[in-house]
Motif scaffolding. Structure first.
Motif, mmCIF file in Angstrom:
data_model
loop_
_atom_site.group_PDB
_atom_site.id
_atom_site.type_symbol
_atom_site.label_atom_id
_atom_site.label_comp_id
_atom_site.label_asym_id
_atom_site.label_seq_id
_atom_site.Cartn_x
_atom_site.Cartn_y
_atom_site.Cartn_z
ATOM 1 N N MET A 1 0.816 -1.222 0.000
ATOM 2 C CA MET A 1 0.000 0.000 0.000
ATOM 3 C C MET A 1 0.846 1.267 0.000
ATOM 4 O O MET A 1 0.329 2.365 -0.191
ATOM 5 C CB MET A 1 -0.929 -0.017 1.220
ATOM 6 N N ILE A 2 2.129 1.124 0.232
ATOM 7 C CA ILE A 2 3.032 2.277 0.255
ATOM 8 C C ILE A 2 3.407 2.640 -1.171
ATOM 9 O O ILE A 2 4.029 1.848 -1.880
ATOM 10 C CB ILE A 2 4.282 1.976 1.094
ATOM 11 N N LEU A 3 3.012 3.813 -1.589
ATOM 12 C CA LEU A 3 3.246 4.262 -2.958
ATOM 13 C C LEU A 3 4.311 5.354 -2.950
ATOM 14 O O LEU A 3 4.189 6.345 -2.242
ATOM 15 C CB LEU A 3 1.943 4.819 -3.558
ATOM 16 N N GLY A 4 5.355 5.171 -3.737
ATOM 17 C CA GLY A 4 6.363 6.214 -3.797
ATOM 18 C C GLY A 4 7.741 5.773 -3.350
ATOM 19 O O GLY A 4 8.152 4.634 -3.561
ATOM 20 N N ASP B 1 -1.691 3.405 11.623
ATOM 21 C CA ASP B 1 -1.387 2.898 10.282
ATOM 22 C C ASP B 1 -1.987 3.789 9.197
ATOM 23 O O ASP B 1 -1.351 4.054 8.173
ATOM 24 C CB ASP B 1 -1.907 1.468 10.130
ATOM 25 N N ARG B 2 -3.221 4.243 9.412
ATOM 26 C CA ARG B 2 -3.850 5.163 8.456
ATOM 27 C C ARG B 2 -3.047 6.448 8.334
ATOM 28 O O ARG B 2 -2.836 6.963 7.234
ATOM 29 C CB ARG B 2 -5.279 5.499 8.905
ATOM 30 N N LEU B 3 -2.610 6.968 9.482
ATOM 31 C CA LEU B 3 -1.850 8.210 9.469
ATOM 32 C C LEU B 3 -0.521 8.030 8.745
ATOM 33 O O LEU B 3 -0.122 8.876 7.934
ATOM 34 C CB LEU B 3 -1.609 8.694 10.896
ATOM 35 N N THR B 4 0.166 6.943 9.019
ATOM 36 C CA THR B 4 1.452 6.673 8.373
ATOM 37 C C THR B 4 1.301 6.628 6.864
ATOM 38 O O THR B 4 2.081 7.241 6.117
ATOM 39 C CB THR B 4 2.041 5.344 8.886
ATOM 40 N N ILE C 1 2.906 9.335 4.038
ATOM 41 C CA ILE C 1 3.855 8.871 3.021
ATOM 42 C C ILE C 1 3.289 9.036 1.617
ATOM 43 O O ILE C 1 3.937 9.607 0.731
ATOM 44 C CB ILE C 1 4.226 7.395 3.283
ATOM 45 N N ASN C 2 2.090 8.523 1.400
ATOM 46 C CA ASN C 2 1.533 8.529 0.046
ATOM 47 C C ASN C 2 1.164 9.926 -0.436
ATOM 48 O O ASN C 2 1.147 10.180 -1.649
ATOM 49 C CB ASN C 2 0.319 7.605 -0.029
ATOM 50 N N ASN C 3 0.865 10.826 0.477
ATOM 51 C CA ASN C 3 0.580 12.217 0.098
ATOM 52 C C ASN C 3 1.819 13.107 0.141
ATOM 53 O O ASN C 3 1.721 14.321 -0.020
ATOM 54 C CB ASN C 3 -0.503 12.804 1.004
ATOM 55 N N ARG C 4 2.958 12.485 0.399
ATOM 56 C CA ARG C 4 4.258 13.166 0.420
ATOM 57 C C ARG C 4 4.287 14.331 1.410
ATOM 58 O O ARG C 4 4.953 15.346 1.197
ATOM 59 C CB ARG C 4 4.639 13.635 -0.993
ATOM 60 N N ALA D 1 0.412 17.888 13.526
ATOM 61 C CA ALA D 1 -0.730 18.591 12.924
ATOM 62 C C ALA D 1 -1.632 17.599 12.198
ATOM 63 O O ALA D 1 -2.871 17.667 12.314
ATOM 64 C CB ALA D 1 -0.231 19.667 11.961
ATOM 65 N N GLU D 2 -1.033 16.659 11.473
ATOM 66 C CA GLU D 2 -1.817 15.652 10.762
ATOM 67 C C GLU D 2 -2.472 14.667 11.738
ATOM 68 O O GLU D 2 -3.599 14.217 11.512
ATOM 69 C CB GLU D 2 -0.921 14.892 9.777
#
Length: 249
Positions: free
Chosen positions: A88-91, A162-165, A169-172, A200-201
């Motif tokens: 699921m990790i993109l990038g 996990d959702r936050l991580t 990552i995927n939204n850079r 903040a996120e």
């Protein structure tokens, strides 16, 4: 009176196993929900094998009669889950599996940070609501560890940390250059500026409102910590069955 009841229940093996089954079942269900939601939004990522494997493991939770057997079930589910999580990790980030102490790569560092934060939030709430956070039922009592917070944390790992991580990552929002290596040993850590973005996120995620799957009322994840603690209090006192938190996505 709640703390007295908590200590009495610790001597009841059947209670500990029954509660632990609910916790593990909730954790696995949230992991499945997370994988399924991502698979739906990203059909190009093949998670079918991991989802089916976890579904098979989930069926074996009910009827377990020992904490040791539950640990084995949880471990199997986690291996399949993190295999899917890596896909699921993109990038730019790589992920070869869960590594805890110390976190030797950025993804594990973010996961560990998230788990630590929700653990501390739940531990503080438990103490403030009359529990002894150090006397758990699923996690063994160990010096210096708030084992009851570890119990309740399990249901929120996928839904929060996990959702936050994955979002970061995927939204850079967090990039490779936001980490630095420990100059005196192993492990990687977030820079000060990146940590500000992280918190903040985190606050944005934890305070975002949604409809609670059980009560059908508006709530947020932080309030769900309290709801689960209140449910545990009722369960310990023999008033109601314990229902694990499960986030619908």
């Amino acid at each position: 009176m709640l703390r007295i009841a908590q200590f009495k229940r610790h001597n009841e093996d059947a209670f500990k196993v029954a509660f632990s089954c609910k916790v593990v079942s909730g954790k696995i269900k949230n992991s499945l929900q997370f994988l399924r939601g991502f698979s739906y939004n990203h059909p190009e990522v093949d998670l079918k094998g991991e989802i089916e494997a976890i579904e098979s493991v989930q069926k074996s939770v009910d009827g377990k009669t020992s904490l040791e057997s539950l640990n084995g079930i949880e471990g199997m589910a986690a291996r399949h889950y993190f295999a899917g999580f890596g896909k699921m990790i993109l990038g730019e980030f790589g992920f070869e599996g869960r590594r805890k102490y110390p976190a030797a790569d950025p993804v594990n560092a973010l996961l560990s940070l998230g788990y630590t934060i929700i653990f501390n939030e739940i531990s503080s709430l438990l103490d403030g609501m009359g529990f002894d956070p150090y006397l758990g039922y699923y996690h063994k009592v160990e010096y210096g560890r708030a084992s009851l917070a570890s119990d309740l944390q399990e249901e929120f790992r996928a839904a929060v940390a996990d959702r936050l991580t994955l979002r970061l990552i995927n939204n850079r929002i967090i990039k490779q250059e936001d980490f630095y290596k420990n100059p005196k040993g192993d492990g990687v850590y977030l820079t000060r500026e990146a940590m500000k973005r992280y918190f903040a996120e985190y606050e944005d995620l934890i305070n975002s409102e949604f409809t609670h799957p059980d009560t059908k009322e508006k709530t947020d994840l932080r309030r769900c910590f309290r709801i689960q603690i209140e449910r545990l209090a009722s369960y310990i006192k023999g008033e109601k069955e314990y229902t694990p938190f499960c986030l619908e996505v």
